[in-house]
Write an enzyme that holds these catalytic residues in place. Sequence first.
Site, PDB file in Angstrom:
ATOM      1  N   GLU A  81       4.349 -16.409   0.584  1.00 16.34           N
ATOM      2  CA  GLU A  81       3.711 -15.966   1.562  1.00 16.34           C
ATOM      3  C   GLU A  81       2.888 -17.272   2.218  1.00 16.34           C
ATOM      4  OE1 GLU A  81       2.967 -12.635  -1.538  1.00 16.34           O
ATOM      5  OE2 GLU A  81       3.407 -14.828  -1.491  1.00 16.34           O
ATOM      6  N   CYS A 120      -3.187 -14.664  -1.200  1.00 17.92           N
ATOM      7  CA  CYS A 120      -2.322 -14.533  -0.051  1.00 17.92           C
ATOM      8  C   CYS A 120      -2.495 -13.145   0.675  1.00 17.92           C
ATOM      9  CB  CYS A 120      -0.884 -14.275  -0.815  1.00 17.92           C
ATOM     10  SG  CYS A 120      -0.334 -15.709  -1.486  1.00 17.92           S
TER      11      CYS A 120
END
Length: 161
Positions: A81, A120
């Site tokens: 990510e 993330c």
Amino acid sequence: MSRKDKLNYYLDIAEAVLEQGTCIRRKFGAVIVKNDEIISTGYVGAPRGRANCHELGYCKRERFNVPKGQRYELCRSVHAEANAIISASRSEMIGSDLFLACHDAGTDKLYGDVEPCSMCKRLIINAGIRRVIIRRTHDTWNVINVSEWVENDDLEAGSGY
């Protein structure tokens, strides 16, 4: 002629992207899409120029028996990510969707019981991404509205990698 639905199409691409990953625990692939256009992709791997775990032949977190979702500071890798986010401009990502797929690196089998780690999640929120779509099985997925993370201020919850 029948066509694959768009969610499965982008999740298939995320699965193709994860094949580039170099983590020896989990292989993740991320695809950021806005207005039916791929903005960027990312996979798990060490920062550019640094040795990957598969090159070293070991995982530091495994050596210390670190459970899933803990002690990411020991990990050599940048998450999929994060790699997708740093490869795109924020103006492109505002209102986009992030598609995420994971395989167990040892078996290469789909590993659907995942969600982004707390770091993330913070990056996804700040990038302006509106939804995260995670492949659970080859026929099912989970859609997370990022606004729920903001409303619930639930950054520490979740299974992570």
